[in-house]
Design an enzyme around this catalytic site. Structure first.
Site, PDB file in Angstrom:
ATOM      1  CD  GLN A 140     -15.319  20.934  12.198  1.00  0.00           C
ATOM      2  OE1 GLN A 140     -16.313  20.328  11.795  1.00  0.00           O
ATOM      3  NE2 GLN A 140     -14.502  21.585  11.386  1.00  0.00           N
ATOM      4  CD  GLU A 163     -22.413  21.010   4.829  1.00  0.00           C
ATOM      5  OE1 GLU A 163     -22.432  21.258   6.058  1.00  0.00           O
ATOM      6  OE2 GLU A 163     -22.843  19.956   4.339  1.00  0.00           O
ATOM      7  N   GLY A 169     -25.315  13.189   3.595  1.00  0.00           N
ATOM      8  CA  GLY A 169     -26.518  13.101   4.398  1.00  0.00           C
ATOM      9  C   GLY A 169     -26.969  11.703   4.734  1.00  0.00           C
ATOM     10  NE  ARG A 185     -19.236  19.075  11.248  1.00  0.00           N
ATOM     11  CZ  ARG A 185     -20.190  19.876  10.770  1.00  0.00           C
ATOM     12  NH1 ARG A 185     -21.101  19.382   9.959  1.00  0.00           N
ATOM     13  NH2 ARG A 185     -20.218  21.144  11.110  1.00  0.00           N
ATOM     14  CG  HIS A 188     -33.472   1.080 -33.843  1.00  0.00           C
ATOM     15  ND1 HIS A 188     -34.056   0.398 -32.800  1.00  0.00           N
ATOM     16  CD2 HIS A 188     -33.280   0.174 -34.820  1.00  0.00           C
ATOM     17  CE1 HIS A 188     -34.196  -0.867 -33.140  1.00  0.00           C
ATOM     18  NE2 HIS A 188     -33.723  -1.033 -34.349  1.00  0.00           N
ATOM     19  CD  GLN A 231     -19.632  17.894   5.067  1.00  0.00           C
ATOM     20  OE1 GLN A 231     -20.173  18.142   6.138  1.00  0.00           O
ATOM     21  NE2 GLN A 231     -20.141  17.034   4.203  1.00  0.00           N
ATOM     22  CB  THR A 265     -24.200  15.928  11.369  1.00  0.00           C
ATOM     23  OG1 THR A 265     -23.246  15.425  10.437  1.00  0.00           O
ATOM     24  CG2 THR A 265     -23.618  17.158  12.052  1.00  0.00           C
ATOM     25  NE  ARG A 314     -21.325  16.637   0.187  1.00  0.00           N
ATOM     26  CZ  ARG A 314     -21.833  17.002   1.366  1.00  0.00           C
ATOM     27  NH1 ARG A 314     -21.199  16.715   2.493  1.00  0.00           N
ATOM     28  NH2 ARG A 314     -22.984  17.666   1.430  1.00  0.00           N
ATOM     29  CE  LYS A 346     -19.517  15.077   7.293  1.00  0.00           C
ATOM     30  NZ  LYS A 346     -19.955  13.726   6.998  1.00  0.00           N
TER      31      LYS A 346
END
Length: 892
Positions: free
Chosen positions: A190, A308, A139, A124, A842, A321, A143, A323, A37
């Site tokens: 943050q 986010e 998750g 976080r 098959h 955020q 956080t 990722r 993160k």
């Protein structure tokens, strides 16, 4: 004021590693120091994107706090615990959390945290095993939002460290094969954004896979409401050209708001009056601004991102955020323009990735096929390998009138759901027909038919089936008598032999073998036409039960015969009574039976179309496991040979009944056609049988080449050669050290083994057409393609890999797909449900031959059905009816 280590030497540990890093000082290479993160926030900040300022408490702090906390005993316990033992994992996770929370925090770490705790902040977790290519870990750790005050921030940091050991995080790591002891946790501190509106934004559509189609979910308040699923958010879709193409306004009845003094609360909004439609929380201008920001983020990373975001009271847009989106299926490389790809791996019943050598062999075989068909070099449809699976570019086929007519019908037999998906693309203007004349295709087919006298042999097989039986045996003798390199051949000579056999000497045998099964299925088609309106669902498929001359059925029955002799020997039966294959010398009877079976069928394997997969003769543990499974049935009526014989009798009786029902002049023709169907259709497995025999021989030669490469110190182990292509093996023989490449390939292969979803059809922009046009199943049932008639109710057993799988007699096998490596499990199965396959794939063929009801092409069967659940399989109607699921976990 948030600070960096350059501001205070006191925040450095004794060996000089920083405890605190500002975002602008963090680079992507610092992942082991700051976790996923924080690394992403640093990358975004350095790129000039709008990220709220913050710092990262590095993993060194976690290491120092926990090094004497007593986690070694927990780690040892986790190493000994199966990923499926959830109770034991949870107990160990709880112990770890308690130890971390009780560990003292060194004074310099506590001071560094307190000095960066000014104002309201978000605290976080940022783990080193996070945002990996195949698992986002989103998750899994905690956080804490709107944390106010130095003491509260330090407490939140402690709880973040402990959250590395939540039950869900431990279970997730265990399921993904991540070493618990190798994971460390950094913590982000943050500045808190007092969001008026917040949410998530994907820069590719996570449902359909379509790249650069931006999907936004938004709601008033903090983004936690959207992320946690506590609210029905507004939903927007924006095209690559920045047009809003979809707008769905949610009720947004719940919002998460910060509390003065610290913490958050959920606020429940009143529902709007019935006459007042809910309003969107974002304006069109804000939606497009978000989409443009998302496009910038993706461009910077070079891959689709899950972000986010938040908008503060001043209207400023912030990224909190980013990722990678780990659920998207990778795109084929080097593509140009709009293309359509179909997954050949799934069409062959193979869900797992294919080794690089297996892919290389397939490419060479495919080149041989197209040469046989008369396609000039460079004109063949290319084969791509996204996700280490084989995909064929079928764009040209779909733009051809003949291709549209023929190819989906072939898939109706092999992979019916893919055929449905492709037909759904016919109306796409990007796939307009550009080749209308059938003459070129007809000329190529006629040239092959004439060259190999296919019509003549079809007639001969119909007139004198015995002649055809002798011809197939003769072809087999010729095939086995092919020259091989002498025992003293060099590695270069062996590799030459492999390339020669795969490139020009394997598929030319195909036209010599296919006339028999073609004749059989032509007769089945003739009978169906003459019986139109006179049959009930499933009756014609009943005729295909207990087919003779099917090499795969013969293999299964040979193994059952061996099991009956093993059961009669007390020492052999006792050796197979454990839960794992026996170790050490085998009892004489068991050894004799195993040796005899492998002498005939040892070239076969699970996932056998992959040349890189070990054959049963290389590792017989799977065969021993199946033998142990065969010792369990105690009902003579359920014995496989009895079931096969019963199926054959039912087929003969049905053929006679259908002939009588046809009546008049049709009756004798139907009787003849169905008799020839049963005499010839079983040979459909023979081409693949010889192909697998060839691959096993080539594997043996390549293993010898691998031994030589180990001797030359360019590989560490002989089996590493299967992580190379044929061309790379040639480079290795020239002296190139391939050990680093093999290590990277093995890591990629291990990741792909964990991939849960592979698309049947994939477009060049990442779209999965099946997802776009997917309809929910009928209420109370999953629907698919009828494959083997009959109805059975029983206990489901979901099996994703047949190796080591256990199936109790009468249980219903639920699998993603099957190949011959799976079919021994059918002998104890009461029914079969598959996610892939068509009526003549098959698994469907073998299910019919053993008389077990089967439905194939059932979307998401292995996730919608759970082991232990009672289900009803209606193989005539193509439906699977589910009872309430049990609490038992799915089988691995």
């Amino acid at each position: 004021m948030l600070q960096s280590p350059s501001d205070r030497r006191a925040d450095l540990d004794p060996v000089g590693d920083p405890l605190i890093l500002k975002f602008q000082d963090i680079t992507a290479e610092m992942l082991p120091l700051v976790g996923g993160k924080a690394a992403n926030l640093g990358v975004l900040t350095r790129a000039g994107l709008p990220v709220p300022p913050g710092v990262c408490l590095a993993t060194e702090a976690y290491r120092r706090v926990t090094e004497d906390a007593g986690l070694d005993d927990v780690l040892g316990g986790l190493a000994r615990t199966s990923p499926g033992d959830t109770a034991a994992l949870a107990e160990l996770a709880g112990r770890a959390r308690a130890l971390v929370l009780a560990a003292p925090v060194p004074a310099d770490i506590a001071r560094a945290v307190r000095q960066n705790a000014e104002g309201a902040v978000a605290v976080r977790s940022s783990a080193t095993a996070e945002d990996l290519p195949d698992a986002s870990f989103a998750g899994q750790q905690d956080t804490f939002l709107n944390v106010v005050g130095p003491g509260a921030v330090l407490d939140a940091v402690r709880r973040c460290w402990a959250s590395l050991w939540t039950d869900r995080a431990v279970a997730y790591r265990a399921a993904n094969g991540v070493d618990h002891g190798a994971v460390h946790l950094a913590v982000v501190i943050q500045r808190m954004v007092p969001a008026e509106v917040a949410g998530v934004m994907f820069t590719a559509n996570p449902v359909t896979g379509r790249r650069r189609e931006i999907v936004i979910d938004a709601a008033p308040g903090l983004g936690e409401a959207v992320v946690s699923g506590a609210v029905n958010p507004d939903h927007f879709v924006v095209s690559p050209s920045m047009e809003i193409t979809e707008r769905r306004v949610g009720d947004k009845l719940t919002a998460v708001r910060p509390i003065p003094g610290g913490g958050t609360e959920q606020v429940r909004r009143g529902e709007p009056p019935a006459e007042a439609a809910p309003e969107a929380c974002l304006s069109d201008r804000q939606i497009v601004a978000l989409a443009r920001l998302g496009a910038r983020v993706e461009t910077h990373y070079g891959s689709p991102q899950d972000t986010e975001w938040a908008i503060d009271p001043s209207g400023t847009l912030w990224l909190t955020q980013a990722r990678p989106i780990t659920t998207l299926y990778p795109l084929p490389e080097g593509q140009e323009g709009f293309r359509v790809y179909i997954c050949l791996s799934l069409a062959q019943g193979l869900h797992r990735p294919i080794t690089p050598m297996g892919s290389s062999a397939f490419r060479m075989l495919a080149s041989s096929i197209t040469t046989l068909y008369g396609v000039p070099p460079g004109g063949a449809a290319p084969v791509a390998e996204p996700g280490m699976r084989l995909f064929a570019d079928v764009t040209g086929l779909l733009r051809s009138r003949v291709g549209r007519a023929v190819f989906p019908r072939v898939l109706d037999i092999m992979e019916a759901r893919s055929a449905v998906v492709l037909r759904g693309l016919f109306g796409d203007p990007r796939l307009s027909v550009t080749r209308r004349s059938p003459l070129p295709a007809v000329r190529r087919v006629l040239r092959i038919a004439t060259r190999y006298r296919i019509p003549v042999w079809i007639v001969r097989a119909l007139v004198r089936p015995g002649t055809w039986h002798r011809r197939v045996a003769q072809i087999g003798d010729q095939f086995r008598a092919r020259p091989k390199p002498p025992s003293g051949a060099t590695a270069e000579q062996r590799l030459d032999h492999v390339e020669r056999v795969l490139g020009s000497r394997t598929f030319p045998m195909l036209p010599h073998i296919v006339p028999g099964p073609i004749a059989g299925f032509l007769m089945l088609g003739l009978a169906a036409r003459l019986l139109r309106g006179r049959t009930r669902p499933g009756e014609l498929q009943t005729v295909l039960r207990g087919l003779p001359h099917n090499v795969t059925t013969e293999m299964d029955l040979a193994l059952w015969d061996a099991a009956t002799r093993v059961r009669a020997d007390e020492a052999s039966a006792r050796a197979l009574s454990g839960t794992t294959p026996p170790e050490g010398p085998l009892p004489p009877v068991l050894q004799r039976e195993l040796t005899g079976f492998l002498a005939r069928y040892g070239h076969r394997a699970v996932a056998e179309i992959d040349l890189g997969m070990p054959r049963w003769s290389d590792d017989p543990s799977h065969v021993l496991g199946v033998l142990a499974n065969y010792l369990r049935p105690d009902d003579p009526a359920r014995a496989p040979d009895a079931q096969f014989a019963r199926g054959a009798r039912e087929a003969e009786a049905m053929a006679g009944e259908l002939a009588r029902r046809a009546g008049g002049w049709r009756g004798p023709i139907v009787r003849f056609a169905l008799r020839r169907t049963r005499e010839l259709a079983g040979y459909r497995e023979m081409p693949k049988y010889y192909l697998i025999l060839t691959l096993a021989e080539m594997r043996e030669q390549l293993s010898a080449v691998g031994d030589e490469l180990v001797a030359r110190r360019v590989l560490d182990a002989a089996e590493d050669i299967f992580m190379l292509s044929l061309a790379e093996a040639r480079e290795a023989l020239g002296g190139s050290d391939m050990r680093a490449l093999v290590e990277r390939r093995r890591a990629a292969y291990a990741r792909e083994l964990r991939r849960g979803h592979v698309p049947r059809v994939l477009l060049s922009d990442g779209t999965e057409p099946e997802a776009v046009g997917a309809a929910p199943p009928a209420e109370g049932a999953l629907t698919g393609t009828p494959a083997s008639p009959g109805t059975v109710t029983g206990t489901a057993r979901v099996v994703l890999d047949p190796v080591g799988a256990h199936l109790e007699p009468g249980e219903i096998l639920v699998a993603p797909s099957t190949d011959p490596g799976w079919t021994p499990l059918f002998l104890t199965a009461g029914g079969l449900v598959m996610e892939m396959g068509g009526a003549n794939s098959h698994g469907a063929v073998v299910a019919r031959e053993y008389g077990i009801p089967s439905v194939v092409g059932v979307a998401h069967a292995t996730s919608r059905i759970t082991t232990g659940q009672t289900i009803t399989v209606d193989g005539t109607a193509g439906a699977v009816i589910l009872d309430e699921p049990s609490r038992e976990r799915r089988s691995p």
